[in-house]
Write an enzyme that holds these catalytic residues in place. Structure first.
Site, PDB file in Angstrom:
ATOM      1  N   GLY A 148       0.943  -1.390  -0.116  1.00 43.32           N
ATOM      2  CA  GLY A 148       0.095  -0.291  -0.005  1.00 43.32           C
ATOM      3  C   GLY A 148       0.778   1.255  -0.046  1.00 43.32           C
ATOM      4  O   GLY A 148       2.023   1.259   0.374  1.00 43.32           O
ATOM      5  N   CYS A 149       0.243   2.296  -0.356  1.00 38.51           N
ATOM      6  CA  CYS A 149       1.017   3.435  -0.698  1.00 38.51           C
ATOM      7  C   CYS A 149       1.568   4.088   0.730  1.00 38.51           C
ATOM      8  O   CYS A 149       2.760   4.629   0.986  1.00 38.51           O
ATOM      9  CB  CYS A 149       0.480   4.593  -1.265  1.00 38.51           C
ATOM     10  SG  CYS A 149      -1.320   4.861  -0.700  1.00 38.51           S
ATOM     11  N   TYR A 150       0.625   4.304   1.733  1.00 36.48           N
ATOM     12  CA  TYR A 150       1.202   4.753   3.085  1.00 36.48           C
ATOM     13  C   TYR A 150       2.168   3.748   3.835  1.00 36.48           C
ATOM     14  O   TYR A 150       3.303   4.263   4.338  1.00 36.48           O
ATOM     15  CB  TYR A 150      -0.037   5.065   4.021  1.00 36.48           C
ATOM     16  CG  TYR A 150      -0.948   6.062   3.910  1.00 36.48           C
ATOM     17  CD1 TYR A 150      -0.460   7.277   4.009  1.00 36.48           C
ATOM     18  CD2 TYR A 150      -2.424   5.857   3.600  1.00 36.48           C
ATOM     19  CE1 TYR A 150      -1.259   8.389   3.853  1.00 36.48           C
ATOM     20  CE2 TYR A 150      -3.059   7.207   3.558  1.00 36.48           C
ATOM     21  CZ  TYR A 150      -2.747   8.191   3.913  1.00 36.48           C
ATOM     22  OH  TYR A 150      -3.619   9.442   3.478  1.00 36.48           O
ATOM     23  N   VAL A 152       4.394   2.050   2.089  1.00 34.67           N
ATOM     24  CA  VAL A 152       5.685   2.135   1.703  1.00 34.67           C
ATOM     25  C   VAL A 152       6.386   3.519   2.455  1.00 34.67           C
ATOM     26  O   VAL A 152       7.847   3.458   2.807  1.00 34.67           O
ATOM     27  CB  VAL A 152       5.562   2.399   0.260  1.00 34.67           C
ATOM     28  CG1 VAL A 152       7.162   3.000  -0.209  1.00 34.67           C
ATOM     29  CG2 VAL A 152       5.231   1.303  -0.527  1.00 34.67           C
TER      30      VAL A 152
END
Ligand SMILES: NC(=O)c1ccc[n+]([C@@H]2O[C@H](COP(=O)([O-])OP(=O)(O)OC[C@H]3O[C@@H](n4cnc5c(N)ncnc54)[C@H](OP(=O)(O)O)[C@@H]3O)[C@@H](O)[C@H]2O)c1
Length: 342
Positions: A148-150, A152
């Site tokens: 997921g983006c958060y 990373v």
């Protein structure tokens, strides 16, 4: 050449995959799907892709992937798990940009995602696609769960500190801000222009789906790891800024060197000089995580600042980095574009 399919080619991550792959020297885009735009030329929907005159969206039918070596699922949660077994049996590798294969505890996944998992056996086989942590396993993987983006932005901010046992791992606070493209392309009141512009707000304070994912990864490095994670919606299109706080164990005087050493061989993590402030715009369009670490000696705390483009290092760029590893290509192939400033 690697023949790829993109399922979900009209979403923000799917378009970004297409943009980045269009200049990848070893990739042929075999198929790109959209149920709502099936039959339509890609160039007609997206002006920036007018070079791809011959490529058309098609229905996401399993038979259409038969000539693919690898399929990206840039789709909502629960889509990839419906087709994964058939594709893997046909020898086709998969990178899922959604969360179907990220959480190893199936009960926990079902609780957070509100669905029944249809192929739990594949979850055990899937590799979490963060090369900075799992590079060798990704090389051998046939099924990769793109992070997921958060997660990373938060995980990369913490790995050097956890690795050196330099923090009280139970004291982590991750205060994160994201641009609205993080919510995807489908229209919603919450992400409409007039709702988000000139305003900032927190959301999901009592629990965001990325919390169990971050926890799983951090606790694999240090069992004591625990965090408060608060996401915020920002009036910008792309970018995540994570401000991560943790109590130091011992003196933090050498922390700059710890970060520089930890990431010295990483092509896509840039540790800035001591005292720096990374900006989200510096990674816009780039597969980069840019980090600065600050130590507050009077309070014995670390503050780590980490920025990524949610659609690149947080999604499509990360997926291509994983594809390169899975397909035996040079890891940074097709991913060397710099961020766009201003
Ligand atoms: N946006 C981000 O910053 C970001 C970052 C990291 C990970 N992700 C994850 O990546 C995935 C895609 O995100 P996004 O923001 O690009 O989403 P999006 O903008 O909402 O796009 C979703 C895409 O999936 C297709 N789709 C929807 N339902 C489908 C189905 N049942 N079968 C096949 N295709 C279907 C849609 O096209 P049609 O409806 O026309 O088929 C569309 O192309 C999500 O799981 C998201 O959580 C997103």
């Amino acid at each position: 050449m690697v023949n790829v399919g993109i399922v979900g080619g009209t979403g923000y991550s799917g378009i970004e995959l297409l943009r980045l792959l269009s200049s990848h020297p070893q990739v042929n885009i075999e198929v790109i799907t959209s149920r709502s735009n099936a039959g339509k030329p890609v160039a007609e929907e997206f002006q920036n892709l007018r070079d791809m005159a011959e490529l058309r969206f098609s229905e996401p039918e399993i038979d259409s992937y038969q000539n693919c070596d690898l399929v990206f699922f840039a789709t909502p949660n629960t889509v990839a798990m419906e087709q994964a077994e058939a594709l893997l049996s046909a020898g086709i590798k998969i990178i899922d940009l959604a969360a179907d294969f990220r959480i190893k505890d199936i009960g926990l996944w079902e609780k957070w995602y509100g669905a029944t998992h249809t192929c739990p056996a594949l979850v055990a086989q899937a590799v979490y696609g963060l090369p900075e942590l799992n590079r060798d396993a990704i090389r051998d993987a046939v099924l990769v769960a793109n992070p997921g983006c958060y997660p990373v932005s938060v995980i990369l901010a913490l790995l050097p500190l956890l690795d050196q046992n330099s923090i009280n791992a139970a004291s982590i606070i991750a205060d994160c801000k994201s641009g609205t493209s993080g919510a995807g392309r489908s229209a919603s009141v919450a992400t409409a222009f007039c709702e988000v512009t000139e305003s900032v707000k927190a959301y999901a304070v009592d629990g965001h789906r990325h919390l169990p994912e971050i926890r799983q990864v951090l606790q694999a490095v240090n069992k004591q790891a625990e965090l408060v994670f608060t996401p915020h919606l920002m009036p910008m299109v792309r970018g995540i800024h994570a401000t991560v706080y943790a109590d130091a164990r011992g003196s933090g005087d050498k922390v700059q060197q710890v970060f520089e050493d930890y990431y010295s061989d990483e092509p896509f993590v840039d540790v800035m000089p001591a005292g720096s402030y990374p900006e989200t715009r510096s990674v816009k369009g780039a597969n980069q995580c840019r980090i600065a670490v600050h130590y507050l000696p009077d309070r014995n705390k670390y503050v780590v600042l980490s920025v990524i483009d949610n659609l690149v290092k947080g999604a499509a760029g990360q997926a291509i980095q994983n594809m390169n590893l899975m397909c035996g290509l040079e890891e940074s192939m097709g991913l060397n574009a710099l961020g766009i400033m201003p």
